[in-house]
Design an enzyme around this catalytic site. Sequence first.
Site, mmCIF file in Angstrom:
data_model
loop_
_atom_site.group_PDB
_atom_site.id
_atom_site.type_symbol
_atom_site.label_atom_id
_atom_site.label_comp_id
_atom_site.label_asym_id
_atom_site.label_seq_id
_atom_site.Cartn_x
_atom_site.Cartn_y
_atom_site.Cartn_z
ATOM 1 N N HIS A 267 12.015 -19.040 -23.086
ATOM 2 C CA HIS A 267 13.408 -19.533 -23.185
ATOM 3 C C HIS A 267 13.332 -20.967 -23.717
ATOM 4 O O HIS A 267 12.843 -21.196 -24.809
ATOM 5 C CB HIS A 267 14.041 -19.389 -21.791
ATOM 6 C CG HIS A 267 15.513 -19.602 -21.717
ATOM 7 N ND1 HIS A 267 16.327 -19.710 -22.808
ATOM 8 C CD2 HIS A 267 16.350 -19.734 -20.624
ATOM 9 C CE1 HIS A 267 17.590 -19.890 -22.416
ATOM 10 N NE2 HIS A 267 17.617 -19.916 -21.094
ATOM 11 N N HIS A 306 14.683 -12.786 -30.962
ATOM 12 C CA HIS A 306 15.752 -13.110 -30.024
ATOM 13 C C HIS A 306 16.309 -11.830 -29.452
ATOM 14 O O HIS A 306 16.366 -10.819 -30.147
ATOM 15 C CB HIS A 306 16.869 -13.895 -30.734
ATOM 16 C CG HIS A 306 17.752 -14.609 -29.786
ATOM 17 N ND1 HIS A 306 18.822 -13.999 -29.185
ATOM 18 C CD2 HIS A 306 17.703 -15.872 -29.309
ATOM 19 C CE1 HIS A 306 19.398 -14.862 -28.379
ATOM 20 N NE2 HIS A 306 18.751 -16.013 -28.424
ATOM 21 N N ASP A 362 14.541 -22.527 -31.813
ATOM 22 C CA ASP A 362 13.393 -23.342 -31.420
ATOM 23 C C ASP A 362 12.347 -23.506 -32.510
ATOM 24 O O ASP A 362 11.416 -24.293 -32.352
ATOM 25 C CB ASP A 362 12.718 -22.733 -30.177
ATOM 26 C CG ASP A 362 13.606 -22.851 -28.958
ATOM 27 O OD1 ASP A 362 14.188 -23.930 -28.793
ATOM 28 O OD2 ASP A 362 13.717 -21.884 -28.198
HETATM 29 N N1 CMC Z 1 6.178 -12.626 -31.920
HETATM 30 C C1 CMC Z 1 5.623 -11.399 -32.060
HETATM 31 N N2 CMC Z 1 6.222 -10.258 -31.708
HETATM 32 C C2 CMC Z 1 7.435 -10.354 -31.177
HETATM 33 C C3 CMC Z 1 8.089 -11.594 -30.988
HETATM 34 C C4 CMC Z 1 7.398 -12.750 -31.391
HETATM 35 N N3 CMC Z 1 7.966 -13.953 -31.256
HETATM 36 N N4 CMC Z 1 9.299 -11.392 -30.415
HETATM 37 C C5 CMC Z 1 9.398 -10.073 -30.257
HETATM 38 N N5 CMC Z 1 8.288 -9.441 -30.708
HETATM 39 C C6 CMC Z 1 8.053 -7.995 -30.762
HETATM 40 C C7 CMC Z 1 7.768 -7.451 -29.374
HETATM 41 O O1 CMC Z 1 6.386 -7.475 -29.092
HETATM 42 C C8 CMC Z 1 8.311 -6.043 -29.499
HETATM 43 O O2 CMC Z 1 7.409 -5.294 -30.271
HETATM 44 P P1 CMC Z 1 7.125 -3.755 -29.910
HETATM 45 O O3 CMC Z 1 8.441 -3.059 -30.174
HETATM 46 O O4 CMC Z 1 6.021 -3.348 -30.815
HETATM 47 O O5 CMC Z 1 6.747 -3.721 -28.460
HETATM 48 C C9 CMC Z 1 9.551 -6.223 -30.381
HETATM 49 O O6 CMC Z 1 9.277 -7.382 -31.187
HETATM 50 C C10 CMC Z 1 10.838 -6.432 -29.587
HETATM 51 O O7 CMC Z 1 10.693 -7.617 -28.818
HETATM 52 P P2 CMC Z 1 11.038 -7.772 -27.286
HETATM 53 O O8 CMC Z 1 9.984 -8.610 -26.640
HETATM 54 O O9 CMC Z 1 11.346 -6.439 -26.698
HETATM 55 O O10 CMC Z 1 12.360 -8.585 -27.406
HETATM 56 P P3 CMC Z 1 13.119 -9.301 -26.204
HETATM 57 O O11 CMC Z 1 14.551 -9.237 -26.545
HETATM 58 O O12 CMC Z 1 12.707 -8.742 -24.889
HETATM 59 O O13 CMC Z 1 12.563 -10.800 -26.263
HETATM 60 C C11 CMC Z 1 12.276 -13.048 -26.894
HETATM 61 C C12 CMC Z 1 13.224 -11.833 -26.897
HETATM 62 C C13 CMC Z 1 13.040 -14.266 -27.412
HETATM 63 C C14 CMC Z 1 11.822 -13.339 -25.438
HETATM 64 C C15 CMC Z 1 11.056 -12.726 -27.791
HETATM 65 O O14 CMC Z 1 11.484 -12.473 -29.118
HETATM 66 C C16 CMC Z 1 10.015 -13.843 -27.759
HETATM 67 O O15 CMC Z 1 9.163 -13.864 -26.882
HETATM 68 N N6 CMC Z 1 10.058 -14.795 -28.748
HETATM 69 C C17 CMC Z 1 9.156 -15.937 -28.718
HETATM 70 C C18 CMC Z 1 9.675 -16.973 -27.731
HETATM 71 C C19 CMC Z 1 10.876 -17.714 -28.271
HETATM 72 O O16 CMC Z 1 10.896 -18.151 -29.420
HETATM 73 N N7 CMC Z 1 11.890 -17.878 -27.407
HETATM 74 C C20 CMC Z 1 13.104 -18.628 -27.752
HETATM 75 C C21 CMC Z 1 14.332 -17.774 -27.771
HETATM 76 S S1 CMC Z 1 15.722 -18.586 -28.536
HETATM 77 C C22 CMC Z 1 16.098 -19.935 -27.540
HETATM 78 C C23 CMC Z 1 16.436 -19.590 -26.146
HETATM 79 O O17 CMC Z 1 17.378 -18.820 -25.916
HETATM 80 O O18 CMC Z 1 15.771 -20.082 -25.253
#
Ligand code: CMC
Length: 427
Positions: A267, A306, A362
Amino acid sequence: MPDTLTVTDNRTGRTYELPVANGAVRATDLRQIRVDDNDNGLMSYDPAFLNTASCVSRVTYIDGDRGILLYRGYPIEELAEKSTFLETAYLLVHGELPTAVQEREWTHDITIHTMVHENIKRFMDGFHHDAHPMGMLLSTVGALSTFYPQATRIHDEEQRRTSIWRLIAKMPTLAAMAYRHSMGFPYVYPDNDLSYVGNFLNMMFKMVEPRYQPAPEIEHALDVLFILHADHEQNCSANAMRSVGSSEPDPYSATAAAIAALYGPLHGGANEAVLRMLERIGTRDAIPEFLAGVRAGRERLMGFGHRVYKNYDPRAKVIKRMAEQVFSVTGTTPLLDIALELEKIALEDEYFVSRKLYPNVDFYSGLIYQALNLPTDMFPVLFAIPRTAGWLSQWEEMLLDKEQRIARPRQVYLGPERRPYVAIGQR
Ligand code: CMC
């Protein structure tokens, strides 16, 4: 066509008609669906709230597929260009942009609350020299509740107003104190002749000069970043604010919980994680190997992806443009080149394209903070300061919503059935 959903329970053959309102069915309407009298009724199972609305809200609107973000109906791009952080905070809290008189009063009400009790200094002094500033911030915000016992009267509008002023006002003061503590510098008192952001920079960076004057470009850049971070509807920390707030503690305690939720690297901690990732990658040549690690699931490209945006995050677009402006003044850094190259490759890479992973807020914010001379572990704190306005708007909306009660999810129990206790010698 009736606004209903017809559901047939194939376990019993019975059919039910559930009302649909605002694109949602009520999960509690499912409870009438039972197999027999011993059945407690059907529940919806939704780990991590992937498709569950926990509230109605009139604060912030996101259309994740089209990359739209509105605060109280106003597009984020327009607010970033034309508004100020304090005006945007007023908009979030009150629902409308202020008149000139309201804006003056609001600025005054916030500004006169920028000081903190002298005892807070002693809390700060108690932290280890390398304590993370987010830890210091969340603890001291929690500690504020002990200075304002009347803030527990959350159903009293006047008390809520005062708490909102105090929290928005004191957040930069506590954040700057945390930074000065980690540097071993003396704390700087607020200068109420400066703007909200100007005063924050003053409390961060003033040394021996009699009067600190922030550089206008830096003050402006930080103000825009604060607008972009002010709210983001039901994210993890807003949900923490509402959830903790629903048991009706004072708002300082609920805000401390929201800061804790923001702290995590998935986050608000992501901006710090992005910078550390770019430093670790180190050179453009190392990018393909890093991305191979991401594809193989060993790495995560921080600042990408996201839960809601499946398109370019509109905040990231504004930030990217601003990064170009800031770097034209401060000069570029090798990390920016790595970030630009990473983004370019990732946006064409099948792994990211098929998962609709785009840069989020970010990805570039950390680079700007770094160019503004702000230390890396302060990045999440810089997110928490403006987000306080959003948290408080969400908190007050929750309190005034007659349908809201203490947040208390259900569970699907899969543990052992009832069994007798076994004495230790017989296990
Ligand atoms: N790098 C690599 N793979 C990713 C990433 C990433 N940053 N984000 C998502 N994926 C993959 C994930 O592994 C999954 O793949 P698969 O379908 O093969 O299992 C797919 O994309 C769907 O992702 P998810 O993890 O199910 O998505 P989510 O909605 O649960 O998570 C998130 C959203 C923001 C936590 C995630 O995208 C992430 O960890 N991003 C990196 C951290 C980040 O930049 N966070 C800031 C968010 S914006 C500011 C805020 O609100 O705080």
